[in-house]
Design a protein around this motif. Structure first.
Motif, PDB file in Angstrom:
ATOM      1  N   PRO A  55       0.112 -12.952   8.809  1.00 28.62           N
ATOM      2  CA  PRO A  55       1.303 -13.613   8.274  1.00 28.62           C
ATOM      3  C   PRO A  55       2.544 -12.735   8.405  1.00 28.62           C
ATOM      4  N   LYS A  56       3.680 -13.373   8.548  1.00 24.97           N
ATOM      5  CA  LYS A  56       4.945 -12.646   8.565  1.00 24.97           C
ATOM      6  C   LYS A  56       5.367 -12.411   7.113  1.00 24.97           C
ATOM      7  N   ILE A  57       5.445 -11.164   6.744  1.00 22.73           N
ATOM      8  CA  ILE A  57       5.751 -10.819   5.363  1.00 22.73           C
ATOM      9  C   ILE A  57       7.105 -10.142   5.284  1.00 22.73           C
ATOM     10  N   ASN A  58       7.660 -10.132   4.082  1.00 27.43           N
ATOM     11  CA  ASN A  58       8.918  -9.447   3.838  1.00 27.43           C
ATOM     12  C   ASN A  58       8.866  -8.794   2.460  1.00 27.43           C
ATOM     13  N   LYS A  59       9.949  -8.192   2.074  1.00 27.63           N
ATOM     14  CA  LYS A  59       9.981  -7.451   0.816  1.00 27.63           C
ATOM     15  C   LYS A  59       9.756  -8.367  -0.378  1.00 27.63           C
ATOM     16  N   SER A  60      10.337  -9.544  -0.350  1.00 27.98           N
ATOM     17  CA  SER A  60      10.182 -10.461  -1.478  1.00 27.98           C
ATOM     18  C   SER A  60       8.736 -10.921  -1.639  1.00 27.98           C
ATOM     19  N   PHE A  61       8.012 -11.073  -0.532  1.00 25.19           N
ATOM     20  CA  PHE A  61       6.608 -11.461  -0.603  1.00 25.19           C
ATOM     21  C   PHE A  61       5.768 -10.354  -1.241  1.00 25.19           C
ATOM     22  N   ILE A  62       6.013  -9.113  -0.854  1.00 22.80           N
ATOM     23  CA  ILE A  62       5.272  -7.990  -1.433  1.00 22.80           C
ATOM     24  C   ILE A  62       5.567  -7.877  -2.926  1.00 22.80           C
ATOM     25  N   ILE A  63       6.825  -8.048  -3.307  1.00 24.71           N
ATOM     26  CA  ILE A  63       7.182  -7.982  -4.739  1.00 24.71           C
ATOM     27  C   ILE A  63       6.484  -9.084  -5.518  1.00 24.71           C
ATOM     28  N   ALA A  64       6.423 -10.279  -4.932  1.00 24.61           N
ATOM     29  CA  ALA A  64       5.755 -11.392  -5.608  1.00 24.61           C
ATOM     30  C   ALA A  64       4.259 -11.150  -5.756  1.00 24.61           C
ATOM     31  N   LEU A  65       3.680 -10.333  -4.871  1.00 21.65           N
ATOM     32  CA  LEU A  65       2.247 -10.056  -4.919  1.00 21.65           C
ATOM     33  C   LEU A  65       1.875  -8.994  -5.946  1.00 21.65           C
ATOM     34  N   LEU A  66       2.826  -8.192  -6.394  1.00 19.56           N
ATOM     35  CA  LEU A  66       2.505  -7.053  -7.251  1.00 19.56           C
ATOM     36  C   LEU A  66       1.823  -7.486  -8.550  1.00 19.56           C
ATOM     37  N   GLY A  67       2.322  -8.544  -9.171  1.00 15.71           N
ATOM     38  CA  GLY A  67       1.721  -9.020 -10.416  1.00 15.71           C
ATOM     39  C   GLY A  67       0.323  -9.579 -10.221  1.00 15.71           C
ATOM     40  N   PRO A  68       0.133 -10.568  -9.328  1.00 17.95           N
ATOM     41  CA  PRO A  68      -1.222 -11.093  -9.099  1.00 17.95           C
ATOM     42  C   PRO A  68      -2.216 -10.017  -8.661  1.00 17.95           C
ATOM     43  N   ALA A  69      -1.783  -9.069  -7.829  1.00 16.05           N
ATOM     44  CA  ALA A  69      -2.698  -8.012  -7.387  1.00 16.05           C
ATOM     45  C   ALA A  69      -3.100  -7.107  -8.544  1.00 16.05           C
ATOM     46  N   LEU A  70      -2.171  -6.841  -9.469  1.00 16.43           N
ATOM     47  CA  LEU A  70      -2.497  -6.022 -10.631  1.00 16.43           C
ATOM     48  C   LEU A  70      -3.555  -6.694 -11.488  1.00 16.43           C
ATOM     49  N   PHE A  71      -3.389  -7.979 -11.763  1.00 13.90           N
ATOM     50  CA  PHE A  71      -4.369  -8.687 -12.589  1.00 13.90           C
ATOM     51  C   PHE A  71      -5.696  -8.866 -11.853  1.00 13.90           C
ATOM     52  N   HIS A  72      -5.636  -8.987 -10.529  1.00 15.53           N
ATOM     53  CA  HIS A  72      -6.881  -9.040  -9.758  1.00 15.53           C
ATOM     54  C   HIS A  72      -7.631  -7.718  -9.880  1.00 15.53           C
ATOM     55  N   THR A  73      -6.900  -6.617  -9.859  1.00 22.28           N
ATOM     56  CA  THR A  73      -7.529  -5.306 -10.019  1.00 22.28           C
ATOM     57  C   THR A  73      -8.198  -5.187 -11.377  1.00 22.28           C
ATOM     58  N   ILE A  74      -7.505  -5.628 -12.415  1.00 26.95           N
ATOM     59  CA  ILE A  74      -8.074  -5.574 -13.770  1.00 26.95           C
ATOM     60  C   ILE A  74      -9.333  -6.432 -13.856  1.00 26.95           C
ATOM     61  N   GLY A  75      -9.275  -7.634 -13.286  1.00 26.67           N
ATOM     62  CA  GLY A  75     -10.439  -8.516 -13.332  1.00 26.67           C
ATOM     63  C   GLY A  75     -11.630  -7.952 -12.586  1.00 26.67           C
ATOM     64  N   HIS A  76     -11.378  -7.342 -11.435  1.00 25.74           N
ATOM     65  CA  HIS A  76     -12.492  -6.832 -10.627  1.00 25.74           C
ATOM     66  C   HIS A  76     -13.138  -5.607 -11.258  1.00 25.74           C
ATOM     67  N   ILE A  77     -12.347  -4.625 -11.677  1.00 24.35           N
ATOM     68  CA  ILE A  77     -12.933  -3.415 -12.234  1.00 24.35           C
ATOM     69  C   ILE A  77     -13.622  -3.708 -13.566  1.00 24.35           C
ATOM     70  N   SER A  78     -13.090  -4.628 -14.357  1.00 25.74           N
ATOM     71  CA  SER A  78     -13.724  -4.964 -15.632  1.00 25.74           C
ATOM     72  C   SER A  78     -15.078  -5.623 -15.404  1.00 25.74           C
ATOM     73  N   ALA A  79     -15.173  -6.500 -14.420  1.00 23.23           N
ATOM     74  CA  ALA A  79     -16.456  -7.128 -14.105  1.00 23.23           C
ATOM     75  C   ALA A  79     -17.454  -6.088 -13.613  1.00 23.23           C
ATOM     76  N   CYS A  80     -16.986  -5.153 -12.799  1.00 22.71           N
ATOM     77  CA  CYS A  80     -17.885  -4.123 -12.275  1.00 22.71           C
ATOM     78  C   CYS A  80     -18.387  -3.223 -13.399  1.00 22.71           C
ATOM     79  N   VAL A  81     -17.520  -2.909 -14.370  1.00 23.50           N
ATOM     80  CA  VAL A  81     -17.946  -2.125 -15.539  1.00 23.50           C
ATOM     81  C   VAL A  81     -19.005  -2.893 -16.332  1.00 23.50           C
TER      82      VAL A  81
END
Length: 422
Positions: A173-199
């Motif tokens: 996909p063609k990405i830009n700065k605004s797309f990366i900024i929009a991803l920061l929140g969902p990626a953070l919560f995805h990280t929390i969900g994944h590591i918590s399940a693994c624990v």
């Protein structure tokens, strides 16, 4: 033949054309003579159905054919007042192929009900999920460091997506700065969900973690309500058996551990917030498909998680590694288990996104519920975890509540769409 049994006989009219159509061409209608010649040769009286019985149409209701093919759109717009559903049934019987009417009045051949591609995707989704859960638990049993293992699984997903993009097997996909900024929140919560399940997986049985994770709809309803969404009474009632079933399963769980319970609950919170923030922050990037979106979330999640993993348990990795090798005996077996858990973690998520692209949300929700059942049964059989009758009953009630929730929430947008249309 089937069509002969379904259709009444068609009377072919070879008589002269009607008086209101002149046979000989006039100076003002030079092509009318040839047109009438075709009409005399190819016209027929179309049998129509009224109240379930065939009847002859009147003179002004004859369907004309001016070529070798039926003009289906004219038949559907016939002024006789016959519904398009009846006409479509006639055409389906005549052709032997299921057909449906598109919004513009055209008749399209519908796809087979059994889509082999979809069956394959569902099969891979279930199989890959089972393989991931089994080998993920095998690794954690001898190497109880979920932060490192979760980081490695995200790393495998990131490498996999880079291979797909570089080899052009998946369009980048063609990405830009605004797309990366929009991803920061969902990626953070995805990280929390994944590591918590693994624990959670590292502390309790896999089946117990999945039962608690089936309570995710409860958090969805609660958090979405705080953000202004409204839900009908049926949705609120559907989460009651989820809460009751999870509570009963937790109380009667043989391997109960508060750390495992809290990890599964935090995982639910993380994934629910990921979904909510993805919907709100990424709605302007609809040109990015689900697989590419998940790929970028995986890359950013790895960047989030690995430094924290080094800080939390990095000092224990070397000693834990030697202890794991001493337990398993063969280092190659340990490496293989870790690699399989990483690869199949990404693959089953990739298959779920591919399934979501091809099916309705209701079918996906039901499939996801059944997937959880299959995983629970498979892991119980593989690891031979003791299951008490009340524990099994609580698990069944919780999963059944998840099924009711999927039914209630999918009916809600359909109802709103109808009201908006009216």
């Amino acid at each position: 033949m089937l069509t002969l049994n379904l259709l009444p006989s068609t009377n072919v009219t070879l008589s002269k054309s009607r008086p209101n159509y002149p046979v000989s061409p006039s100076p003002f209608q030079p092509n009318l003579g040839s047109r009438n010649q075709k009409l005399r040769t190819l016209s027929f009286t179309k049998p129509l159905i009224q109240n379930g019985h065939p009847f002859r149409s009147s003179a002004n209701q004859d369907s004309q054919i001016s070529g070798p093919r039926l003009d289906f759109s004219r038949i559907l717009r016939h002024p006789s007042g016959v519904s398009s559903r009846n006409t479509t049934q006639i055409l389906e019987a005549a052709s032997g192929t299921p057909e449906e009417v598109s919004p513009d009045g055209e008749i399209e051949v519908s796809k087979p009900k059994v889509n082999m591609k979809l069956v394959l995707i569902f099969g891979l989704w279930y199989f890959q999920n089972i393989v991931f859960n089994i080998f993920n638990k095998k690794v954690l049993n001898i190497f109880p460091y979920p932060w490192l293992l979760a980081s490695f699984q995200l790393f495998c997903g990131a490498v996999w997506m880079l291979i797909l993009w570089s080899s052009k097997l998946q369009p980048c996909p063609k990405i830009n700065k605004s797309f990366i900024i929009a991803l920061l929140g969902p990626a953070l919560f995805h990280t929390i969900g994944h590591i918590s399940a693994c624990v959670s997986f590292s502390k309790v049985a896999v089946s117990f973690t999945h039962v608690i994770k089936s309570a995710e709809p409860v958090f969805t309803v609660v958090f979405s309500s705080f953000l202004g969404d409204t839900y009908p009474l049926t949705v609120w009632l559907s989460i009651l058996p989820i809460v009751f079933g999870c509570s009963l399963a937790a109380v009667t769980e043989v391997s109960f551990n508060f750390g495992g319970l809290s990890g599964a609950m935090i995982s639910n919170v993380g994934f629910v917030l990921r979904n909510i923030f993805s919907k709100r922050s990424l709605q302007n990037f609809k040109e990015v498909d689900g697989l590419n979106l998940y790929g970028w979330i995986t890359i950013i999640s790895f960047i989030y998680l690995f430094p924290v993993a080094v800080f939390v348990e990095g000092s224990q990795w070397v000693a834990g590694y030697h202890k794991a090798l001493g337990t398993i005996g063969n280092p190659n077996t340990f490496y293989l288990w870790v690699l399989i858990s990483g690869i199949f973690y990404h693959l089953y998520n990739q298959s779920s996104y591919q399934a979501l692209d091809d099916i309705s949300p209701l079918t996906f929700s039901v499939g996801n519920t059944m997937k959880r059942v299959v995983v629970i049964v498979a892991t119980v059989l593989v690891f031979r975890n003791p299951v008490r009758p009340l524990n099994a009953l609580g698990s069944a009630i919780a999963i059944f509540g998840t099924f009711l929730y999927s039914q209630a929430t999918v009916k809600k947008p359909k109802k709103e769409a109808v009201e908006k249309k009216d």
